[in-house]
Scaffold this active site. Sequence first.
Site, PDB file in Angstrom:
ATOM      1  N   ASP A  74      -0.705   1.440  -6.573  1.00 43.73           N
ATOM      2  CA  ASP A  74       0.221   2.564  -6.434  1.00 43.73           C
ATOM      3  C   ASP A  74       1.615   2.090  -5.992  1.00 43.73           C
ATOM      4  O   ASP A  74       1.763   1.021  -5.407  1.00 43.73           O
ATOM      5  CB  ASP A  74      -0.286   3.545  -5.364  1.00 43.73           C
ATOM      6  CG  ASP A  74      -1.491   4.353  -5.830  1.00 43.73           C
ATOM      7  OD1 ASP A  74      -2.068   4.014  -6.876  1.00 43.73           O
ATOM      8  OD2 ASP A  74      -1.840   5.316  -5.134  1.00 43.73           O
ATOM      9  N   HIS A 124       2.579   8.857 -10.753  1.00 44.84           N
ATOM     10  CA  HIS A 124       2.516   8.933  -9.278  1.00 44.84           C
ATOM     11  C   HIS A 124       3.773   9.643  -8.753  1.00 44.84           C
ATOM     12  O   HIS A 124       4.235   9.331  -7.666  1.00 44.84           O
ATOM     13  CB  HIS A 124       2.377   7.527  -8.703  1.00 44.84           C
ATOM     14  CG  HIS A 124       1.898   7.460  -7.283  1.00 44.84           C
ATOM     15  ND1 HIS A 124       0.815   8.183  -6.817  1.00 44.84           N
ATOM     16  CD2 HIS A 124       2.348   6.745  -6.211  1.00 44.84           C
ATOM     17  CE1 HIS A 124       0.628   7.906  -5.525  1.00 44.84           C
ATOM     18  NE2 HIS A 124       1.554   7.054  -5.132  1.00 44.84           N
ATOM     19  N   HIS A 219      -1.675  -1.427  -3.302  1.00 42.82           N
ATOM     20  CA  HIS A 219      -0.267  -1.177  -3.605  1.00 42.82           C
ATOM     21  C   HIS A 219       0.380  -2.487  -4.058  1.00 42.82           C
ATOM     22  O   HIS A 219       0.209  -3.504  -3.375  1.00 42.82           O
ATOM     23  CB  HIS A 219       0.449  -0.636  -2.361  1.00 42.82           C
ATOM     24  CG  HIS A 219      -0.058   0.714  -1.935  1.00 42.82           C
ATOM     25  ND1 HIS A 219      -1.220   0.867  -1.239  1.00 42.82           N
ATOM     26  CD2 HIS A 219       0.453   1.962  -2.141  1.00 42.82           C
ATOM     27  CE1 HIS A 219      -1.422   2.161  -1.013  1.00 42.82           C
ATOM     28  NE2 HIS A 219      -0.428   2.850  -1.555  1.00 42.82           N
TER      29      HIS A 219
HETATM   30 ZN   LIG Z   1       1.818   6.330  -3.234  1.00 44.49          ZN
END
Ligand SMILES: [Zn+2]
Length: 257
Positions: A74, A124, A219
């Site tokens: 992400d 996202h 991430h």
């Molecule tokens: Zn995020």
Amino acid sequence: MLKHKLLFPVFAVLGIAALLYALRSGTWGFFIATIGVALAVTAWGSFDIRLGYFTTAKFRKNNPPQKVIALTFDDGPSSHTVEILDLLARYQAKATFFCIGKQIEQYPTIFKRIIEEGHSIGNHTRTHSHRFGFLNTAQVIAEIENCDTIIAQFLGHTPALFRPPFGVTNPSVAKAVEVLNKQLIGWSNRSLDTVITNADKIYERVKSRLRSGDIILLHDTSQRSVYAVSKLLADMKAEGYACVSVDDLLNLPLYED
Ligand SMILES: [Zn+2]
């Protein structure tokens, strides 16, 4: 599974009854307790996407026929995405990147490389607002659509997969996802790599919880995540896991069009 649509009327009735009782008796304990429980349940339902309290998200594959996991990244693309892509290429692994629109605008070349190397792209939001949990339905829709527009310029398609910032679900997010016909994607194994600063601890946390069929939340925004991914990929290879995209894991369409 308890759902918002089921529990909200219960809380409303209890709340009104408690309020009437409080006004009549002058005793507010029952009313305060009812409001407190309602708020706690709503907050819990908002921040644990797996509960499906407001809307249903897919977050793992149950009983997969072979050893398989899906790595998801992400908040990129960022300068760290390059090293993640190098690692994925070395291990012939595929992953899913839930990208932020404004990050794509900042790192278009890296975004193109993600696509060229056959990884999957999910939405996202455009800005990943810290106020995301407080946006109304129209604002959530705009955040998703604006990100779709940026992604489509590179990909030539609109992504079907959406992961809300912070994994927040609430009535606005549920409605927006329904209107835009997105598939909500959560996770079953959270690395906490934006919170834990020790790279070995991030790796150990994911490894100790790992089950076949997991969707792992990472991430592509820090060196410690790159380190944890390098160790995870080496383990996955040694243990015979296939690393596939979320759409492959769950047999979902990747694009809307
Ligand atoms: Zn995020």
